[in-house]
Design a protein around this motif. Structure first.
Motif, PDB file in Angstrom:
ATOM      1  N   TYR A  12       6.011  -5.005  -1.549  1.00  0.00           N
ATOM      2  CA  TYR A  12       5.683  -3.659  -2.040  1.00  0.00           C
ATOM      3  C   TYR A  12       4.184  -3.554  -2.301  1.00  0.00           C
ATOM      4  CZ  TYR A  12       6.796   0.731  -4.484  1.00  0.00           C
ATOM      5  OH  TYR A  12       6.902   2.056  -4.859  1.00  0.00           O
ATOM      6  N   THR A  15       2.413  -3.311   1.026  1.00  0.00           N
ATOM      7  CA  THR A  15       2.548  -1.948   1.556  1.00  0.00           C
ATOM      8  C   THR A  15       1.519  -1.015   0.938  1.00  0.00           C
ATOM      9  OG1 THR A  15       4.930  -2.295   1.878  1.00  0.00           O
ATOM     10  CG2 THR A  15       4.142  -0.020   1.843  1.00  0.00           C
ATOM     11  N   HIS A  16       1.306  -1.130  -0.359  1.00  0.00           N
ATOM     12  CA  HIS A  16       0.316  -0.262  -1.019  1.00  0.00           C
ATOM     13  C   HIS A  16      -1.107  -0.603  -0.597  1.00  0.00           C
ATOM     14  CE1 HIS A  16       3.634   1.087  -3.564  1.00  0.00           C
ATOM     15  NE2 HIS A  16       2.848   2.063  -3.953  1.00  0.00           N
ATOM     16  N   ILE A  19      -1.511   1.121   2.701  1.00  0.00           N
ATOM     17  CA  ILE A  19      -1.663   2.560   2.508  1.00  0.00           C
ATOM     18  C   ILE A  19      -3.069   2.877   2.002  1.00  0.00           C
ATOM     19  CG2 ILE A  19      -0.885   4.544   1.153  1.00  0.00           C
ATOM     20  CD1 ILE A  19       1.926   3.326   1.200  1.00  0.00           C
ATOM     21  N   ASP A  36       0.869   6.542   4.733  1.00  0.00           N
ATOM     22  CA  ASP A  36       2.103   6.460   3.954  1.00  0.00           C
ATOM     23  C   ASP A  36       2.833   5.194   4.366  1.00  0.00           C
ATOM     24  OD1 ASP A  36       3.014   7.099   6.465  1.00  0.00           O
ATOM     25  OD2 ASP A  36       3.881   9.032   5.921  1.00  0.00           O
ATOM     26  N   GLN A  37       4.083   5.057   3.912  1.00  0.00           N
ATOM     27  CA  GLN A  37       4.826   3.842   4.211  1.00  0.00           C
ATOM     28  C   GLN A  37       5.036   3.659   5.715  1.00  0.00           C
ATOM     29  OE1 GLN A  37       5.635   6.110   1.947  1.00  0.00           O
ATOM     30  NE2 GLN A  37       5.896   5.079  -0.012  1.00  0.00           N
ATOM     31  N   GLY A 182      -3.754   1.244 -11.252  1.00  0.00           N
ATOM     32  CA  GLY A 182      -2.788   1.483 -10.194  1.00  0.00           C
ATOM     33  C   GLY A 182      -1.741   2.523 -10.560  1.00  0.00           C
ATOM     34  N   LYS A 186      -1.333   6.044  -8.632  1.00  0.00           N
ATOM     35  CA  LYS A 186      -0.059   6.331  -7.974  1.00  0.00           C
ATOM     36  C   LYS A 186       0.587   7.571  -8.575  1.00  0.00           C
ATOM     37  CE  LYS A 186       4.293   4.245  -6.547  1.00  0.00           C
ATOM     38  NZ  LYS A 186       5.107   3.016  -6.463  1.00  0.00           N
ATOM     39  N   LEU A 236      -4.679   2.948  -5.490  1.00  0.00           N
ATOM     40  CA  LEU A 236      -3.487   2.421  -4.821  1.00  0.00           C
ATOM     41  C   LEU A 236      -3.660   0.951  -4.462  1.00  0.00           C
ATOM     42  CD1 LEU A 236      -2.617   5.421  -2.466  1.00  0.00           C
ATOM     43  CD2 LEU A 236      -1.424   4.739  -4.557  1.00  0.00           C
ATOM     44  N   TYR A 239      -2.976  -0.938  -7.497  1.00  0.00           N
ATOM     45  CA  TYR A 239      -1.534  -1.056  -7.715  1.00  0.00           C
ATOM     46  C   TYR A 239      -0.958  -2.157  -6.835  1.00  0.00           C
ATOM     47  CZ  TYR A 239       3.355   0.170  -8.313  1.00  0.00           C
ATOM     48  OH  TYR A 239       4.704   0.121  -8.601  1.00  0.00           O
ATOM     49  N   GLY A 240      -1.450  -2.243  -5.596  1.00  0.00           N
ATOM     50  CA  GLY A 240      -0.990  -3.305  -4.715  1.00  0.00           C
ATOM     51  C   GLY A 240      -1.291  -4.683  -5.276  1.00  0.00           C
ATOM     52  N   CYS A 243       1.026  -5.540  -8.074  1.00  0.00           N
ATOM     53  CA  CYS A 243       2.343  -5.987  -7.617  1.00  0.00           C
ATOM     54  C   CYS A 243       2.381  -7.493  -7.392  1.00  0.00           C
ATOM     55  CB  CYS A 243       2.739  -5.259  -6.332  1.00  0.00           C
ATOM     56  SG  CYS A 243       3.196  -3.526  -6.585  1.00  0.00           S
TER      57      CYS A 243
END
Length: 252
Positions: A12, A15-16, A19, A36-37, A182, A186, A236, A239-240, A243
């Motif tokens: 996850y 993925t961020h 993005i 986006d995803q 993050g 988000k 973002l 945030y990644g 994670c």
């Protein structure tokens, strides 16, 4: 299972980060990529061993979905307050749906399938129903509220409640700062998506009820949008990185 869940949370974060990279490309003039995803997964497939890595994401996301489902059913027994426990179970149920959808999307991308109609197709179908505008508008308002809650969770550091952070002060500080930045970034992106959905309902235009990609491109088109989009992209990315800490220190 715990290892698979931690891999899923790590995926996850990856993925961020992807993005965020795509959002930076849009900010600097390349609007051809999807931020986006779907765009992240397609970018991954273009790399060496990309499809194999994408199947790792599928397994990780599926594991997180099952774990969140278990939490929604009987989790958070350590919470003495019944209301707070039920609220956390409800949130876990929503996250189970999100990660299940991510697993399906990643699997379709890895197998060469398309991304489908997305939010626009769903909005078009709902808007055609009696009271469809009210339904889509209510969904948009709900998304805005979810974004605001995400921002509040970041500001108030609520994301730390389900983590066992290390004693090392540098690691704790890094997890805290990346989490705060993050979650706020988000949350801001989620609020923007919700606003677009509400506008689509008001204007009766399902093509405007899109997801993160259109939201970020809409942001880029505003005055000073390039700077705002860079700020959101960096958030973002934070945030990644968070994670990665969450994958290591979340209570699983």
């Amino acid at each position: 299972m715990r290892t698979a869940v931690r891999v899923g949370i790590l995926c996850y974060g990856v993925t961020h980060l992807l993005i965020a990279w795509l959002a930076l490309q849009i900010a600097f003039g390349d609007a051809g990529e999807r931020a986006d995803q779907t765009g992240a997964f397609q970018t991954l497939t273009q790399q060496p061993l990309g499809r194999a890595l994408l199947w790792v994401l599928v397994v990780g996301f599926a594991a997180v979905a099952l774990w969140r489902l278990e939490q929604a059913i009987r989790g958070f027994s350590y919470e003495a307050d019944r209301t707070r426990r039920l609220r956390k179970r409800a949130v876990s149920g929503g996250k189970a749906v999100i990660f299940a959808l991510l697993a399906v999307l990643a699997a379709r991308t890895a197998s060469g399938g398309g991304s489908g109609g997305g939010g626009q197709g769903a909005a078009a179908g709902v808007l055609g129903l009696p009271g469809g505008q009210l339904i889509v508008g209510a969904v948009g308002i709900g998304i805005v509220v979810a974004g605001i809650v995400t921002i509040v969770n970041g500001v108030q550091r609520k994301f730390l409640q389900d983590m066992d952070l290390p004693i090392d002060p540098k690691a704790r500080a890094s997890a805290l700062r990346t989490g705060q930045i993050g979650f706020v970034a988000k949350g801001a992106a989620i609020v923007l998506i919700g606003v677009l959905v509400v506008v689509a309902a008001v204007r009766y235009r399902p093509d405007e009820a899109a997801g993160l990609d259109v939201a970020l491109k809409t942001l880029a088109a505003q005055p000073f949008g390039q700077f705002l989009l860079v700020a959101v992209a960096l958030g973002l990315a934070a945030y990644g990185v968070f994670c990665f800490f969450d994958a290591r220190y979340h209570r699983v």
